[in-house]
Design a protein around this motif. Structure first.
Motif, PDB file in Angstrom:
ATOM      1  N   ILE A  25       0.839  -1.200   0.000  1.00 39.68           N
ATOM      2  CA  ILE A  25       0.000   0.000   0.000  1.00 39.68           C
ATOM      3  C   ILE A  25       0.874   1.250   0.000  1.00 39.68           C
ATOM      4  CG2 ILE A  25      -1.590   1.376   1.396  1.00 39.68           C
ATOM      5  CD1 ILE A  25      -2.976  -1.141   2.237  1.00 39.68           C
ATOM      6  N   HIS A  26       1.897   1.248   0.843  1.00 40.29           N
ATOM      7  CA  HIS A  26       2.794   2.404   0.932  1.00 40.29           C
ATOM      8  C   HIS A  26       3.498   2.649  -0.400  1.00 40.29           C
ATOM      9  CE1 HIS A  26       6.212   4.912   2.149  1.00 40.29           C
ATOM     10  NE2 HIS A  26       5.509   5.223   3.224  1.00 40.29           N
ATOM     11  N   LEU A  27       3.938   1.588  -1.060  1.00 38.09           N
ATOM     12  CA  LEU A  27       4.628   1.739  -2.345  1.00 38.09           C
ATOM     13  C   LEU A  27       3.697   2.271  -3.421  1.00 38.09           C
ATOM     14  CD1 LEU A  27       6.794  -1.533  -2.404  1.00 38.09           C
ATOM     15  CD2 LEU A  27       7.623   0.825  -2.145  1.00 38.09           C
ATOM     16  N   ILE A  28       2.460   1.778  -3.459  1.00 35.45           N
ATOM     17  CA  ILE A  28       1.499   2.238  -4.463  1.00 35.45           C
ATOM     18  C   ILE A  28       1.196   3.723  -4.272  1.00 35.45           C
ATOM     19  CG2 ILE A  28      -0.915   2.077  -5.208  1.00 35.45           C
ATOM     20  CD1 ILE A  28      -0.719  -0.947  -4.768  1.00 35.45           C
ATOM     21  N   LEU A  29       0.948   4.130  -3.036  1.00 39.37           N
ATOM     22  CA  LEU A  29       0.652   5.538  -2.779  1.00 39.37           C
ATOM     23  C   LEU A  29       1.865   6.420  -3.053  1.00 39.37           C
ATOM     24  CD1 LEU A  29      -1.528   5.438   0.477  1.00 39.37           C
ATOM     25  CD2 LEU A  29      -2.253   5.450  -1.908  1.00 39.37           C
ATOM     26  N   SER A  30       3.057   5.914  -2.788  1.00 40.49           N
ATOM     27  CA  SER A  30       4.268   6.696  -3.040  1.00 40.49           C
ATOM     28  C   SER A  30       4.472   6.951  -4.530  1.00 40.49           C
ATOM     29  CB  SER A  30       5.497   5.966  -2.468  1.00 40.49           C
ATOM     30  OG  SER A  30       5.404   5.833  -1.070  1.00 40.49           O
ATOM     31  N   ARG A  31       3.920   6.074  -5.361  1.00 44.40           N
ATOM     32  CA  ARG A  31       4.058   6.214  -6.809  1.00 44.40           C
ATOM     33  C   ARG A  31       2.884   6.967  -7.438  1.00 44.40           C
ATOM     34  NH1 ARG A  31       6.975   2.213  -9.559  1.00 44.40           N
ATOM     35  NH2 ARG A  31       5.192   1.772 -10.875  1.00 44.40           N
ATOM     36  N   TRP A  32       1.927   7.369  -6.641  1.00 40.32           N
ATOM     37  CA  TRP A  32       0.773   8.114  -7.140  1.00 40.32           C
ATOM     38  C   TRP A  32       1.181   9.578  -7.310  1.00 40.32           C
ATOM     39  CZ3 TRP A  32      -4.465   8.742  -4.060  1.00 40.32           C
ATOM     40  CH2 TRP A  32      -5.389   9.396  -4.883  1.00 40.32           C
ATOM     41  N   THR A  33       1.264  10.026  -8.541  1.00 36.55           N
ATOM     42  CA  THR A  33       1.784  11.367  -8.838  1.00 36.55           C
ATOM     43  C   THR A  33       1.009  12.469  -8.128  1.00 36.55           C
ATOM     44  OG1 THR A  33       2.505  10.622 -11.022  1.00 36.55           O
ATOM     45  CG2 THR A  33       2.328  12.990 -10.685  1.00 36.55           C
ATOM     46  N   ALA A  34      -0.299  12.417  -8.177  1.00 38.41           N
ATOM     47  CA  ALA A  34      -1.109  13.471  -7.569  1.00 38.41           C
ATOM     48  C   ALA A  34      -0.856  13.571  -6.070  1.00 38.41           C
ATOM     49  CB  ALA A  34      -2.597  13.209  -7.830  1.00 38.41           C
ATOM     50  N   LEU A  35      -0.797  12.427  -5.412  1.00 35.75           N
ATOM     51  CA  LEU A  35      -0.561  12.432  -3.963  1.00 35.75           C
ATOM     52  C   LEU A  35       0.859  12.876  -3.648  1.00 35.75           C
ATOM     53  CD1 LEU A  35      -1.451  11.866  -1.098  1.00 35.75           C
ATOM     54  CD2 LEU A  35      -0.923   9.438  -1.456  1.00 35.75           C
ATOM     55  N   ARG A  36       1.804  12.457  -4.457  1.00 37.52           N
ATOM     56  CA  ARG A  36       3.196  12.861  -4.223  1.00 37.52           C
ATOM     57  C   ARG A  36       3.354  14.373  -4.356  1.00 37.52           C
ATOM     58  NH1 ARG A  36       5.385  10.114  -7.944  1.00 37.52           N
ATOM     59  NH2 ARG A  36       5.852  11.799  -9.366  1.00 37.52           N
ATOM     60  N   LEU A  37       2.707  14.945  -5.362  1.00 42.42           N
ATOM     61  CA  LEU A  37       2.749  16.401  -5.527  1.00 42.42           C
ATOM     62  C   LEU A  37       2.135  17.098  -4.321  1.00 42.42           C
ATOM     63  CD1 LEU A  37       1.712  16.808  -9.281  1.00 42.42           C
ATOM     64  CD2 LEU A  37       3.953  17.287  -8.303  1.00 42.42           C
ATOM     65  N   ALA A  38       1.031  16.550  -3.836  1.00 35.76           N
ATOM     66  CA  ALA A  38       0.347  17.149  -2.689  1.00 35.76           C
ATOM     67  C   ALA A  38       1.239  17.148  -1.453  1.00 35.76           C
ATOM     68  CB  ALA A  38      -0.947  16.393  -2.399  1.00 35.76           C
ATOM     69  N   VAL A  39       1.972  16.061  -1.253  1.00 31.19           N
ATOM     70  CA  VAL A  39       2.853  15.964  -0.081  1.00 31.19           C
ATOM     71  C   VAL A  39       4.083  16.846  -0.240  1.00 31.19           C
ATOM     72  CG1 VAL A  39       4.310  14.406   1.273  1.00 31.19           C
ATOM     73  CG2 VAL A  39       2.054  13.641   0.504  1.00 31.19           C
ATOM     74  N   GLU A  40       4.716  16.771  -1.398  1.00 27.99           N
ATOM     75  CA  GLU A  40       5.951  17.527  -1.618  1.00 27.99           C
ATOM     76  C   GLU A  40       5.710  19.037  -1.570  1.00 27.99           C
ATOM     77  OE1 GLU A  40       7.487  16.164  -5.305  1.00 27.99           O
ATOM     78  OE2 GLU A  40       8.323  14.306  -4.458  1.00 27.99           O
ATOM     79  N   ASN A  41       4.569  19.476  -2.070  1.00 30.53           N
ATOM     80  CA  ASN A  41       4.258  20.901  -2.091  1.00 30.53           C
ATOM     81  C   ASN A  41       3.440  21.355  -0.883  1.00 30.53           C
ATOM     82  OD1 ASN A  41       5.219  21.929  -4.914  1.00 30.53           O
ATOM     83  ND2 ASN A  41       4.173  19.999  -5.347  1.00 30.53           N
ATOM     84  N   GLU A  42       3.221  20.413   0.046  1.00 31.47           N
ATOM     85  CA  GLU A  42       2.519  20.707   1.296  1.00 31.47           C
ATOM     86  C   GLU A  42       1.156  21.354   1.059  1.00 31.47           C
ATOM     87  OE1 GLU A  42       5.144  22.958   3.827  1.00 31.47           O
ATOM     88  OE2 GLU A  42       6.267  21.168   4.396  1.00 31.47           O
ATOM     89  N   TRP A  43       0.386  20.744   0.144  1.00 30.79           N
ATOM     90  CA  TRP A  43      -0.968  21.248  -0.080  1.00 30.79           C
ATOM     91  C   TRP A  43      -1.828  21.042   1.163  1.00 30.79           C
ATOM     92  CZ3 TRP A  43      -1.899  18.716  -5.562  1.00 30.79           C
ATOM     93  CH2 TRP A  43      -1.035  19.342  -6.481  1.00 30.79           C
ATOM     94  N   GLY A  44      -1.431  20.126   1.996  1.00 26.11           N
ATOM     95  CA  GLY A  44      -2.168  19.894   3.230  1.00 26.11           C
ATOM     96  C   GLY A  44      -1.511  20.554   4.431  1.00 26.11           C
ATOM     97  N   GLY A  45      -0.625  21.511   4.171  1.00 24.55           N
ATOM     98  CA  GLY A  45       0.073  22.198   5.248  1.00 24.55           C
ATOM     99  C   GLY A  45       1.321  21.442   5.676  1.00 24.55           C
ATOM    100  N   ARG A  46       1.879  21.854   6.801  1.00 22.76           N
ATOM    101  CA  ARG A  46       3.115  21.249   7.276  1.00 22.76           C
ATOM    102  C   ARG A  46       2.934  19.792   7.683  1.00 22.76           C
ATOM    103  NH1 ARG A  46       5.812  26.029  11.065  1.00 22.76           N
ATOM    104  NH2 ARG A  46       6.043  27.587   9.396  1.00 22.76           N
ATOM    105  N   SER A  47       1.714  19.386   7.918  1.00 25.42           N
ATOM    106  CA  SER A  47       1.444  18.002   8.320  1.00 25.42           C
ATOM    107  C   SER A  47       1.122  17.108   7.124  1.00 25.42           C
ATOM    108  CB  SER A  47       0.278  17.958   9.314  1.00 25.42           C
ATOM    109  OG  SER A  47      -0.914  18.487   8.724  1.00 25.42           O
ATOM    110  N   SER A  48       1.489  17.534   5.926  1.00 28.46           N
ATOM    111  CA  SER A  48       1.165  16.764   4.721  1.00 28.46           C
ATOM    112  C   SER A  48       1.764  15.355   4.774  1.00 28.46           C
ATOM    113  CB  SER A  48       1.662  17.500   3.475  1.00 28.46           C
ATOM    114  OG  SER A  48       0.939  18.698   3.266  1.00 28.46           O
TER     115      SER A  48
END
Length: 223
Positions: A25-48
């Motif tokens: 599950i962790h590997l699949i989500l890590s490869r999900w481009t949209a989610l990776r962008l959200a985390v890297e760019n902190e779209w969810g704030g510092r707790s992304s």
């Protein structure tokens, strides 16, 4: 509504399969481009990053705690709502359906003691890391070579200027400005999820929302 599994008693993971399923599950989500962008760019704030980890835990619970039949449409809704609530991102590139399909396949295989999908994910991740490392080495070598060439050019310019200055006006002050060139580091997302090519554009939709769209229309998949 699409579903996976039978209407009999739900199969359970073996003790050794559950941690492998969690890793998948962790590997699949890590490869999900949209989610990776959200985390890297902190779209969810510092707790992304923490929100990413929370999603992994929620998915493990969804697959293992429920005694009901698992429906892929419900999983898609869960992913969609999580991206909206946690990252203010509306995903319209069709990747949610692809991620849900991968998760369902991984779940079925791990229940059967088949870890081919997990091994494939591991292999892809290792290859991505190797490619990224090679690019970094090449970039560093190119930077070093560029610096050496620049230093050589500066030395030659200094010698020419010194000769010219000595012949015409010995007291002339010579100033040489050395500009530094740099190259941007390439991102580490090779092979990222098979969904990488789907993401064509991210844009601000106003009111704090981020919309990820694709030229390919998003549609529900029927099985």
């Amino acid at each position: 509504m699409d579903c996976h599994g039978s209407h009999g008693p739900r199969a359970k993971f073996s003790p050794e399969a559950l941690p492998l399923f969690s890793e998948g599950i962790h590997l699949i989500l890590s490869r999900w481009t949209a989610l990776r962008l959200a985390v890297e760019n902190e779209w969810g704030g510092r707790s992304s990053r923490q929100k990413f980890d929370n999603l992994v835990v929620d998915l493990i619970s969804w697959f293992t705690a429920s005694k009901d039949i698992l429906y892929i449409d419900e999983l898609e809704t869960m992913l969609d709502e999580n991206m909206l609530a946690s990252f203010n991102a509306e995903i319209e590139d069709g990747s949610i359906e692809e991620v849900a399909e991968q998760l369902m396949t991984l779940h079925e295989e791990c229940l059967q003691g088949n870890f081919e999908s997990l091994l494939s994910l591991r292999s892809s991740s290792s290859t991505s890391g190797a490619v990224s490392g090679s690019r970094q080495v090449v970039d560093q070598n190119e930077d070093d070579s560029s610096d050496d060439d620049m230093a050589l050019d500066v030395d030659m310019q200094e010698e020419k200027s010194a000769v010219r200055s000595s012949a015409i006006q010995p007291s002339l002050e010579i100033r040489i400005q050395n500009g530094v060139c740099g190259s941007a580091q390439e991102p580490n997302h090779a092979s990222d999820m098979s969904m990488d090519a789907n993401v064509e554009e991210t844009k601000d939709a106003g009111d704090g929302w981020t919309v990820i769209t694709s030229k390919r229309n998003r549609g529900r998949k029927s099985r």
